[in-house]
Design a protein around this motif. Sequence first.
Motif, PDB file in Angstrom:
ATOM      1  N   LEU A  52     -11.275  -8.500  -6.037  1.00 12.85           N
ATOM      2  CA  LEU A  52     -12.612  -8.333  -5.455  1.00 12.85           C
ATOM      3  C   LEU A  52     -12.583  -7.358  -4.291  1.00 12.85           C
ATOM      4  O   LEU A  52     -13.454  -6.507  -4.166  1.00 12.85           O
ATOM      5  CB  LEU A  52     -13.157  -9.679  -4.974  1.00 12.85           C
ATOM      6  CG  LEU A  52     -13.746 -10.584  -6.040  1.00 12.85           C
ATOM      7  CD1 LEU A  52     -14.096 -11.937  -5.423  1.00 12.85           C
ATOM      8  CD2 LEU A  52     -14.964  -9.965  -6.666  1.00 12.85           C
ATOM      9  N   CYS A  53     -11.582  -7.484  -3.425  1.00 10.89           N
ATOM     10  CA  CYS A  53     -11.504  -6.614  -2.253  1.00 10.89           C
ATOM     11  C   CYS A  53     -11.148  -5.185  -2.646  1.00 10.89           C
ATOM     12  O   CYS A  53     -11.593  -4.240  -2.013  1.00 10.89           O
ATOM     13  CB  CYS A  53     -10.474  -7.141  -1.259  1.00 10.89           C
ATOM     14  SG  CYS A  53     -11.030  -8.627  -0.428  1.00 10.89           S
ATOM     15  N   ALA A  54     -10.333  -5.016  -3.662  1.00 11.35           N
ATOM     16  CA  ALA A  54      -9.890  -3.689  -4.060  1.00 11.35           C
ATOM     17  C   ALA A  54     -10.876  -3.003  -4.984  1.00 11.35           C
ATOM     18  O   ALA A  54     -10.797  -1.795  -5.191  1.00 11.35           O
ATOM     19  CB  ALA A  54      -8.520  -3.782  -4.733  1.00 11.35           C
ATOM     20  N   ALA A  55     -11.824  -3.726  -5.564  1.00 11.03           N
ATOM     21  CA  ALA A  55     -12.733  -3.162  -6.559  1.00 11.03           C
ATOM     22  C   ALA A  55     -13.561  -2.014  -6.001  1.00 11.03           C
ATOM     23  O   ALA A  55     -13.766  -1.011  -6.669  1.00 11.03           O
ATOM     24  CB  ALA A  55     -13.646  -4.250  -7.105  1.00 11.03           C
ATOM     25  N   GLY A  56     -14.039  -2.125  -4.796  1.00 15.62           N
ATOM     26  CA  GLY A  56     -14.892  -1.096  -4.226  1.00 15.62           C
ATOM     27  C   GLY A  56     -14.155  -0.019  -3.459  1.00 15.62           C
ATOM     28  O   GLY A  56     -14.768   0.895  -2.938  1.00 15.62           O
ATOM     29  N   HIS A  57     -12.844  -0.102  -3.388  1.00 20.93           N
ATOM     30  CA  HIS A  57     -12.069   0.840  -2.583  1.00 20.93           C
ATOM     31  C   HIS A  57     -11.036   1.548  -3.448  1.00 20.93           C
ATOM     32  O   HIS A  57     -10.292   0.920  -4.184  1.00 20.93           O
ATOM     33  CB  HIS A  57     -11.331   0.123  -1.446  1.00 20.93           C
ATOM     34  CG  HIS A  57     -12.223  -0.696  -0.572  1.00 20.93           C
ATOM     35  ND1 HIS A  57     -13.127  -0.124   0.281  1.00 20.93           N
ATOM     36  CD2 HIS A  57     -12.371  -2.030  -0.433  1.00 20.93           C
ATOM     37  CE1 HIS A  57     -13.786  -1.075   0.921  1.00 20.93           C
ATOM     38  NE2 HIS A  57     -13.345  -2.242   0.497  1.00 20.93           N
ATOM     39  N   ALA A  58     -10.995   2.843  -3.322  1.00 19.34           N
ATOM     40  CA  ALA A  58      -9.972   3.611  -4.014  1.00 19.34           C
ATOM     41  C   ALA A  58      -8.917   4.097  -3.024  1.00 19.34           C
ATOM     42  O   ALA A  58      -8.052   4.869  -3.375  1.00 19.34           O
ATOM     43  CB  ALA A  58     -10.612   4.795  -4.733  1.00 19.34           C
ATOM     44  N   SER A  59      -8.983   3.637  -1.791  1.00 20.55           N
ATOM     45  CA  SER A  59      -8.063   4.106  -0.763  1.00 20.55           C
ATOM     46  C   SER A  59      -6.851   3.180  -0.651  1.00 20.55           C
ATOM     47  O   SER A  59      -6.774   2.141  -1.299  1.00 20.55           O
ATOM     48  CB  SER A  59      -8.778   4.167   0.594  1.00 20.55           C
ATOM     49  OG  SER A  59      -9.013   2.871   1.070  1.00 20.55           O
ATOM     50  N   LEU A  60      -5.939   3.574   0.204  1.00 27.39           N
ATOM     51  CA  LEU A  60      -4.750   2.757   0.450  1.00 27.39           C
ATOM     52  C   LEU A  60      -5.080   1.478   1.209  1.00 27.39           C
ATOM     53  O   LEU A  60      -4.284   0.567   1.260  1.00 27.39           O
ATOM     54  CB  LEU A  60      -3.720   3.561   1.246  1.00 27.39           C
ATOM     55  CG  LEU A  60      -3.093   4.742   0.519  1.00 27.39           C
ATOM     56  CD1 LEU A  60      -2.217   5.530   1.476  1.00 27.39           C
ATOM     57  CD2 LEU A  60      -2.302   4.294  -0.687  1.00 27.39           C
ATOM     58  N   LEU A  61      -6.257   1.433   1.830  1.00 23.01           N
ATOM     59  CA  LEU A  61      -6.628   0.266   2.622  1.00 23.01           C
ATOM     60  C   LEU A  61      -7.333  -0.792   1.790  1.00 23.01           C
ATOM     61  O   LEU A  61      -7.824  -1.771   2.322  1.00 23.01           O
ATOM     62  CB  LEU A  61      -7.513   0.677   3.796  1.00 23.01           C
ATOM     63  CG  LEU A  61      -6.846   1.580   4.824  1.00 23.01           C
ATOM     64  CD1 LEU A  61      -7.832   1.967   5.907  1.00 23.01           C
ATOM     65  CD2 LEU A  61      -5.627   0.916   5.413  1.00 23.01           C
ATOM     66  N   GLY A  62      -7.388  -0.602   0.480  1.00 22.94           N
ATOM     67  CA  GLY A  62      -8.011  -1.601  -0.384  1.00 22.94           C
ATOM     68  C   GLY A  62      -7.047  -2.740  -0.656  1.00 22.94           C
ATOM     69  O   GLY A  62      -5.840  -2.568  -0.715  1.00 22.94           O
ATOM     70  N   GLY A  63      -7.557  -3.931  -0.826  1.00 23.27           N
ATOM     71  CA  GLY A  63      -6.731  -5.084  -1.135  1.00 23.27           C
ATOM     72  C   GLY A  63      -6.538  -5.993   0.055  1.00 23.27           C
ATOM     73  O   GLY A  63      -6.882  -5.670   1.191  1.00 23.27           O
ATOM     74  N   MET A  64      -5.984  -7.140  -0.231  1.00 23.69           N
ATOM     75  CA  MET A  64      -5.828  -8.167   0.797  1.00 23.69           C
ATOM     76  C   MET A  64      -4.645  -7.902   1.727  1.00 23.69           C
ATOM     77  O   MET A  64      -4.727  -8.177   2.916  1.00 23.69           O
ATOM     78  CB  MET A  64      -5.670  -9.540   0.131  1.00 23.69           C
ATOM     79  CG  MET A  64      -6.886  -9.979  -0.671  1.00 23.69           C
ATOM     80  SD  MET A  64      -8.362 -10.135   0.316  1.00 23.69           S
ATOM     81  CE  MET A  64      -7.991 -11.612   1.224  1.00 23.69           C
ATOM     82  N   VAL A  65      -3.538  -7.405   1.205  1.00 27.31           N
ATOM     83  CA  VAL A  65      -2.351  -7.202   2.050  1.00 27.31           C
ATOM     84  C   VAL A  65      -2.637  -6.216   3.182  1.00 27.31           C
ATOM     85  O   VAL A  65      -2.374  -6.531   4.350  1.00 27.31           O
ATOM     86  CB  VAL A  65      -1.131  -6.768   1.210  1.00 27.31           C
ATOM     87  CG1 VAL A  65       0.036  -6.392   2.099  1.00 27.31           C
ATOM     88  CG2 VAL A  65      -0.732  -7.880   0.248  1.00 27.31           C
ATOM     89  N   PRO A  66      -3.204  -5.031   2.897  1.00 22.36           N
ATOM     90  CA  PRO A  66      -3.524  -4.138   4.021  1.00 22.36           C
ATOM     91  C   PRO A  66      -4.540  -4.744   4.986  1.00 22.36           C
ATOM     92  O   PRO A  66      -4.463  -4.516   6.193  1.00 22.36           O
ATOM     93  CB  PRO A  66      -4.089  -2.887   3.343  1.00 22.36           C
ATOM     94  CG  PRO A  66      -3.587  -2.935   1.953  1.00 22.36           C
ATOM     95  CD  PRO A  66      -3.438  -4.380   1.613  1.00 22.36           C
TER      96      PRO A  66
END
Length: 90
Positions: A52-66
Amino acid sequence: MTSPVSAAAGASRDGVVAARRLARWLGLAATPTFAIMAVLTAALGGGPADMLCAAGHASLLGGMVPMYLLMSAFHASAWLKLISERRGGR
């Protein structure tokens, strides 16, 4: 004999001191908590929340870990303040 007004003021002051101490400890607890969450998410996988968090982001800052690492860094000010107080001999 202590008047009720001064007793209430003392209790209020104690409450403020206790609230400040609690806020300081919560600030100190935030950084390692988010760092542990980042490690666990990286090791165990993010699951549906990571998608869900990475779906809207194509950058390195997408996702839960970052996100957890950034939150840990933003909350590090409490640790930096504690270290500077200790080194200053305060």
